[in-house]
Design a protein around this motif. Structure first.
Motif, PDB file in Angstrom:
ATOM      1  N   ARG A 409       1.068  -1.276  -0.043  1.00 37.90           N
ATOM      2  CA  ARG A 409       0.068  -0.116  -0.059  1.00 37.90           C
ATOM      3  C   ARG A 409       0.728   1.229   0.105  1.00 37.90           C
ATOM      4  O   ARG A 409       0.692   2.045  -0.756  1.00 37.90           O
ATOM      5  CB  ARG A 409      -1.040   0.067   1.294  1.00 37.90           C
ATOM      6  CG  ARG A 409      -1.904   1.268   1.300  1.00 37.90           C
ATOM      7  CD  ARG A 409      -2.703   1.113   2.465  1.00 37.90           C
ATOM      8  NE  ARG A 409      -2.246   1.173   3.798  1.00 37.90           N
ATOM      9  CZ  ARG A 409      -2.878   1.100   4.921  1.00 37.90           C
ATOM     10  NH1 ARG A 409      -4.113   1.180   4.923  1.00 37.90           N
ATOM     11  NH2 ARG A 409      -2.303   1.375   6.032  1.00 37.90           N
ATOM     12  N   SER A 410       1.900   1.316   0.832  1.00 38.79           N
ATOM     13  CA  SER A 410       2.934   2.308   0.984  1.00 38.79           C
ATOM     14  C   SER A 410       3.518   2.586  -0.589  1.00 38.79           C
ATOM     15  O   SER A 410       3.499   3.748  -0.978  1.00 38.79           O
ATOM     16  CB  SER A 410       3.910   2.336   1.865  1.00 38.79           C
ATOM     17  OG  SER A 410       3.389   2.251   3.045  1.00 38.79           O
ATOM     18  N   HIS A 411       4.151   1.708  -1.162  1.00 38.46           N
ATOM     19  CA  HIS A 411       4.527   1.659  -2.341  1.00 38.46           C
ATOM     20  C   HIS A 411       3.534   2.150  -3.429  1.00 38.46           C
ATOM     21  O   HIS A 411       3.653   3.199  -4.221  1.00 38.46           O
ATOM     22  CB  HIS A 411       5.124   0.190  -2.951  1.00 38.46           C
ATOM     23  CG  HIS A 411       5.676   0.126  -4.235  1.00 38.46           C
ATOM     24  ND1 HIS A 411       4.934   0.043  -5.518  1.00 38.46           N
ATOM     25  CD2 HIS A 411       6.850   0.627  -4.668  1.00 38.46           C
ATOM     26  CE1 HIS A 411       5.593   0.126  -6.137  1.00 38.46           C
ATOM     27  NE2 HIS A 411       6.899   0.573  -5.828  1.00 38.46           N
ATOM     28  N   ASP A 412       2.198   1.559  -3.501  1.00 39.48           N
ATOM     29  CA  ASP A 412       1.184   2.151  -4.385  1.00 39.48           C
ATOM     30  C   ASP A 412       0.863   3.676  -4.213  1.00 39.48           C
ATOM     31  O   ASP A 412       0.611   4.557  -5.022  1.00 39.48           O
ATOM     32  CB  ASP A 412       0.107   1.378  -4.283  1.00 39.48           C
ATOM     33  CG  ASP A 412       0.321  -0.019  -4.895  1.00 39.48           C
ATOM     34  OD1 ASP A 412       1.245  -0.076  -5.571  1.00 39.48           O
ATOM     35  OD2 ASP A 412      -0.418  -1.054  -4.965  1.00 39.48           O
ATOM     36  N   LEU A 413       0.662   3.880  -2.856  1.00 34.75           N
ATOM     37  CA  LEU A 413       0.432   5.530  -2.533  1.00 34.75           C
ATOM     38  C   LEU A 413       1.433   6.527  -3.172  1.00 34.75           C
ATOM     39  O   LEU A 413       1.137   7.501  -3.507  1.00 34.75           O
ATOM     40  CB  LEU A 413       0.084   5.562  -1.149  1.00 34.75           C
ATOM     41  CG  LEU A 413      -1.175   4.851  -0.456  1.00 34.75           C
ATOM     42  CD1 LEU A 413      -1.328   5.049   1.141  1.00 34.75           C
ATOM     43  CD2 LEU A 413      -2.425   5.685  -1.262  1.00 34.75           C
ATOM     44  N   ALA A 414       2.574   6.081  -2.875  1.00 35.12           N
ATOM     45  CA  ALA A 414       3.711   6.888  -3.303  1.00 35.12           C
ATOM     46  C   ALA A 414       3.970   6.954  -4.910  1.00 35.12           C
ATOM     47  O   ALA A 414       4.248   7.982  -5.146  1.00 35.12           O
ATOM     48  CB  ALA A 414       5.120   6.246  -2.676  1.00 35.12           C
ATOM     49  N   LYS A 415       3.664   5.870  -5.393  1.00 29.88           N
ATOM     50  CA  LYS A 415       3.635   5.614  -6.931  1.00 29.88           C
ATOM     51  C   LYS A 415       2.386   6.691  -7.301  1.00 29.88           C
ATOM     52  O   LYS A 415       2.748   7.394  -8.560  1.00 29.88           O
ATOM     53  CB  LYS A 415       3.546   4.432  -7.222  1.00 29.88           C
ATOM     54  CG  LYS A 415       3.416   4.350  -8.854  1.00 29.88           C
ATOM     55  CD  LYS A 415       3.371   2.660  -9.121  1.00 29.88           C
ATOM     56  CE  LYS A 415       3.482   2.571 -10.926  1.00 29.88           C
ATOM     57  NZ  LYS A 415       3.172   0.955 -10.994  1.00 29.88           N
ATOM     58  N   ALA A 416       1.290   6.579  -6.979  1.00 26.22           N
ATOM     59  CA  ALA A 416       0.083   7.380  -6.853  1.00 26.22           C
ATOM     60  C   ALA A 416       0.562   8.859  -6.840  1.00 26.22           C
ATOM     61  O   ALA A 416       0.177   9.782  -7.803  1.00 26.22           O
ATOM     62  CB  ALA A 416      -1.021   7.092  -6.478  1.00 26.22           C
ATOM     63  N   ALA A 417       0.990   9.266  -5.804  1.00 26.29           N
ATOM     64  CA  ALA A 417       1.534  10.542  -5.598  1.00 26.29           C
ATOM     65  C   ALA A 417       2.527  11.273  -6.580  1.00 26.29           C
ATOM     66  O   ALA A 417       2.411  12.407  -7.017  1.00 26.29           O
ATOM     67  CB  ALA A 417       2.080  10.471  -4.118  1.00 26.29           C
ATOM     68  N   ARG A 418       3.398  10.467  -7.125  1.00 22.13           N
ATOM     69  CA  ARG A 418       4.344  10.786  -7.890  1.00 22.13           C
ATOM     70  C   ARG A 418       3.522  11.066  -9.366  1.00 22.13           C
ATOM     71  O   ARG A 418       3.751  11.871  -9.879  1.00 22.13           O
ATOM     72  CB  ARG A 418       5.539   9.853  -8.225  1.00 22.13           C
ATOM     73  CG  ARG A 418       6.349   9.582  -7.002  1.00 22.13           C
ATOM     74  CD  ARG A 418       7.715   8.917  -7.347  1.00 22.13           C
ATOM     75  NE  ARG A 418       7.482   7.556  -7.734  1.00 22.13           N
ATOM     76  CZ  ARG A 418       7.358   6.420  -6.989  1.00 22.13           C
ATOM     77  NH1 ARG A 418       7.828   6.584  -5.566  1.00 22.13           N
ATOM     78  NH2 ARG A 418       7.050   5.314  -7.156  1.00 22.13           N
ATOM     79  N   SER A 419       2.574  10.195  -9.742  1.00 20.88           N
ATOM     80  CA  SER A 419       1.890  10.092 -11.018  1.00 20.88           C
ATOM     81  C   SER A 419       0.953  11.620 -11.006  1.00 20.88           C
ATOM     82  O   SER A 419       0.915  12.112 -11.855  1.00 20.88           O
ATOM     83  CB  SER A 419       1.254   8.925 -11.090  1.00 20.88           C
ATOM     84  OG  SER A 419       0.281   9.068 -12.246  1.00 20.88           O
ATOM     85  N   GLY A 420       0.469  11.824  -9.697  1.00 21.31           N
ATOM     86  CA  GLY A 420      -0.129  12.962  -9.446  1.00 21.31           C
ATOM     87  C   GLY A 420       0.439  14.225  -9.851  1.00 21.31           C
ATOM     88  O   GLY A 420      -0.107  15.096 -10.533  1.00 21.31           O
ATOM     89  N   LYS A 421       1.525  14.181  -9.319  1.00 21.00           N
ATOM     90  CA  LYS A 421       2.496  15.607  -9.356  1.00 21.00           C
ATOM     91  C   LYS A 421       2.849  15.682 -10.720  1.00 21.00           C
ATOM     92  O   LYS A 421       3.096  16.774 -11.330  1.00 21.00           O
ATOM     93  CB  LYS A 421       3.744  15.239  -8.596  1.00 21.00           C
ATOM     94  CG  LYS A 421       3.740  15.450  -7.152  1.00 21.00           C
ATOM     95  CD  LYS A 421       4.893  15.422  -6.281  1.00 21.00           C
ATOM     96  CE  LYS A 421       4.642  15.596  -4.740  1.00 21.00           C
ATOM     97  NZ  LYS A 421       5.942  15.358  -4.000  1.00 21.00           N
ATOM     98  N   LYS A 422       3.325  14.636 -11.450  1.00 22.87           N
ATOM     99  CA  LYS A 422       3.568  14.551 -13.021  1.00 22.87           C
ATOM    100  C   LYS A 422       2.520  15.166 -13.758  1.00 22.87           C
ATOM    101  O   LYS A 422       2.668  16.178 -14.520  1.00 22.87           O
ATOM    102  CB  LYS A 422       4.190  13.197 -13.488  1.00 22.87           C
ATOM    103  CG  LYS A 422       4.690  13.068 -14.743  1.00 22.87           C
ATOM    104  CD  LYS A 422       5.230  11.877 -15.079  1.00 22.87           C
ATOM    105  CE  LYS A 422       5.736  12.122 -16.700  1.00 22.87           C
ATOM    106  NZ  LYS A 422       4.746  12.646 -17.870  1.00 22.87           N
ATOM    107  N   GLU A 423       1.125  14.788 -13.434  1.00 23.84           N
ATOM    108  CA  GLU A 423       0.015  15.141 -14.362  1.00 23.84           C
ATOM    109  C   GLU A 423      -0.115  16.499 -14.102  1.00 23.84           C
ATOM    110  O   GLU A 423      -0.434  17.367 -14.795  1.00 23.84           O
ATOM    111  CB  GLU A 423      -1.031  14.449 -13.798  1.00 23.84           C
ATOM    112  CG  GLU A 423      -1.237  13.060 -14.251  1.00 23.84           C
ATOM    113  CD  GLU A 423      -2.492  12.028 -13.741  1.00 23.84           C
ATOM    114  OE1 GLU A 423      -3.291  12.675 -13.416  1.00 23.84           O
ATOM    115  OE2 GLU A 423      -2.374  11.044 -14.359  1.00 23.84           O
ATOM    116  N   SER A 424       0.343  16.989 -12.793  1.00 18.05           N
ATOM    117  CA  SER A 424      -0.391  18.506 -12.525  1.00 18.05           C
ATOM    118  C   SER A 424       0.776  19.313 -13.023  1.00 18.05           C
ATOM    119  O   SER A 424       0.533  20.413 -13.682  1.00 18.05           O
ATOM    120  CB  SER A 424      -0.099  18.674 -11.057  1.00 18.05           C
ATOM    121  OG  SER A 424      -0.067  19.811 -10.503  1.00 18.05           O
ATOM    122  N   SER A 425       2.094  18.924 -13.092  1.00 13.72           N
ATOM    123  CA  SER A 425       3.160  19.491 -13.768  1.00 13.72           C
ATOM    124  C   SER A 425       2.847  19.553 -15.247  1.00 13.72           C
ATOM    125  O   SER A 425       3.170  20.689 -15.959  1.00 13.72           O
ATOM    126  CB  SER A 425       4.602  18.844 -13.325  1.00 13.72           C
ATOM    127  OG  SER A 425       5.554  19.576 -14.422  1.00 13.72           O
TER     128      SER A 425
END
Length: 433
Positions: A409-425
């Motif tokens: 879960r921690s790994h998937d949440l971190a992955k989702a957060a990185r993906s969200g930042k990239k989409e925002s950028s």
């Protein structure tokens, strides 16, 4: 395009209450948890069958849900600890005579030294194993027994086998006697945690994509598909096969493996006798430590009431279900008990047993043939992979599963957060003047 799954969602596929406590623990730790109970698709089991042949040890580590279960059950401790009753007398692991047995019997002192060394430093296991291997069998048989007693594999004697975790004969142990009231209370408490509960006769299909278990198809009067991010499977491969051969073939590379041996329960009915105050409420009867620890050479006796006791014996799985073979063994077992307890008036019976065994034991070659399909979001907790088949052994496996799920879960949440930042950028760059 398939929507992204909630990385908090997990399904626990269970029967006979095995996965209930893990589901409750997952819910308490923020997982969106579904418990899929397939008990109704398997053979109905009595409470004595579900209790099993093993005493209850305290798991280490112990999760809050497991501690709550122990407190609710309030099992009675074995007064003088684990007892092996040989032909020349008993060996008790606790109580006022335990030091006497330790000082007089080399096998007992070696066992105590072994478990104490392991507790102090588990990294010494390899070094310790070499030393134990060099001991004469009569000096290490109790260590061997600790490793094979609740093990899912039957090993040849007098070879040295110390690969799995030993059963803690030296600890305070309790006698598992379930009641309808406490069993129902435990079930109600788990459901009260908010776990989504789905009772089904079986899982009819599973969908696997790109090395992940995507969804499972349930029979609940109608076909229903359940899709979660993670899955925990608490059924043996043989139990899985009895529900759906198709599912078994998809989850297990070689299909189900079938037990070579299994723990079989018998019942002893008797009148009250003078043995009530002499025979411990729980003990192991063994004739000869050098003979294989099966059949009537190793019998677990658990007294439920003054007039009623359970006997558990490790028997060949297929033969124990053939009426003629079962009748012969019952007669032999009756003879052995009367030889040991000549003043005990008794009547022995073998409750009919069907369906996949609750406590299967495999020959080494059978166990070696077992394989699982590699799935990155799937945890298997079937009997084939348990270090020990007793309650504490299963609970310790659940503690490991909990850690794995939290890591995923921690790994998937971190992955989702990185993906969200990239989409925002990317979005900001797109709308930049």
């Amino acid at each position: 395009m398939r929507p992204t799954l909630d990385v908090q969602s997990v399904a626990v596929i269970s029967a006979y209450g095995r996965g209930d406590f893990l589901a409750a623990e997952l819910k308490a730790r923020g997982f969106d948890t579904t418990l899929v109970d397939v008990s109704s698709g398997l053979v109905k089991r009595s409470l004595p069958d579900l209790e099993g042949p093993f005493p209850v040890a305290r798991p280490n580590p112990i999760l809050p849900a497991h501690l709550e279960w122990l407190m609710t059950q309030n099992f009675e401790d074995i007064a003088h600890g684990f007892c092996v009753w040989l032909k020349n007398g008993p060996i008790e692991m606790r109580g006022h005579l335990s030091q006497f047995y330790t000082s007089r019997i080399r096998a007992v002192s070696e066992f105590r030294a072994y478990v104490e060394t392991l507790a102090e430093n588990s990294n010494k296991k390899s070094e310790l194993t070499k030393r134990i291997h060099d001991l004469a069998f009569e000096n290490r048989w109790l260590i061997e027994l600790a490793h094979t007693f609740a093990c899912n594999e039957l090993r040849a004697l007098p070879e040295c086998h110390l690969s799995n975790e030993p059963f803690p004969f030296h600890q305070t142990l309790a006698i598992p006697i379930f009641s309808e009231a406490t069993t129902q209370k435990v079930l109600n408490d788990v459901k009260a945690t908010g776990v989504r509960w789905m009772e089904t006769e079986g899982v009819s299909d599973v969908q696997i994509e790109r090395g992940m278990l995507k969804e499972i198809e349930l029979n609940i009067g109608r076909k229903e598909v359940l899709e979660c991010r993670y899955y925990v499977w608490c059924l043996s491969s043989e139990e899985t096969e009895s529900i759906s051969k198709k599912v078994s073939q998809r989850l297990f590379g070689t299909g189900a493996i079938h037990a070579d041996w299994a723990w079989r329960r018998f019942q002893v009915h008797s009148g009250k006798s003078s043995l009530d105050g002499v025979v411990p409420k729980y003990l192991m009867l063994m004739d000869d430590v050098h003979f294989p620890w099966v059949y009537d050479n190793m019998i677990v006796l658990k007294r439920r009431k003054p007039e009623l006791a359970d006997l558990w014996v490790r028997l060949p799985y297929e033969n124990s279900r053939k009426p003629d073979q079962l009748k012969k063994f019952t007669e032999k077992l009756d003879e052995k008990l009367r030889e040991r307890f000549p003043r005990w008036s008794m009547r022995l019976e073998a409750p009919w047993d069907e369906g996949p065994p609750l406590y299967p034991v495999f020959d080494p070659e059978t166990k070696k043939a077992f394989s699982k399909t590699k799935l990155s979001n799937f945890i298997y907790e079937g009997a084939e992979v348990l270090d020990r088949l007793d309650w504490a052994g299963r609970f310790q496996k659940q503690s490991e599963s909990l850690i794995r799920l939290q890591t995923w879960r921690s790994h998937d949440l971190a992955k989702a957060a990185r993906s969200g930042k990239k989409e925002s950028s990317d979005d900001n760059a797109l709308h930049a003047p």
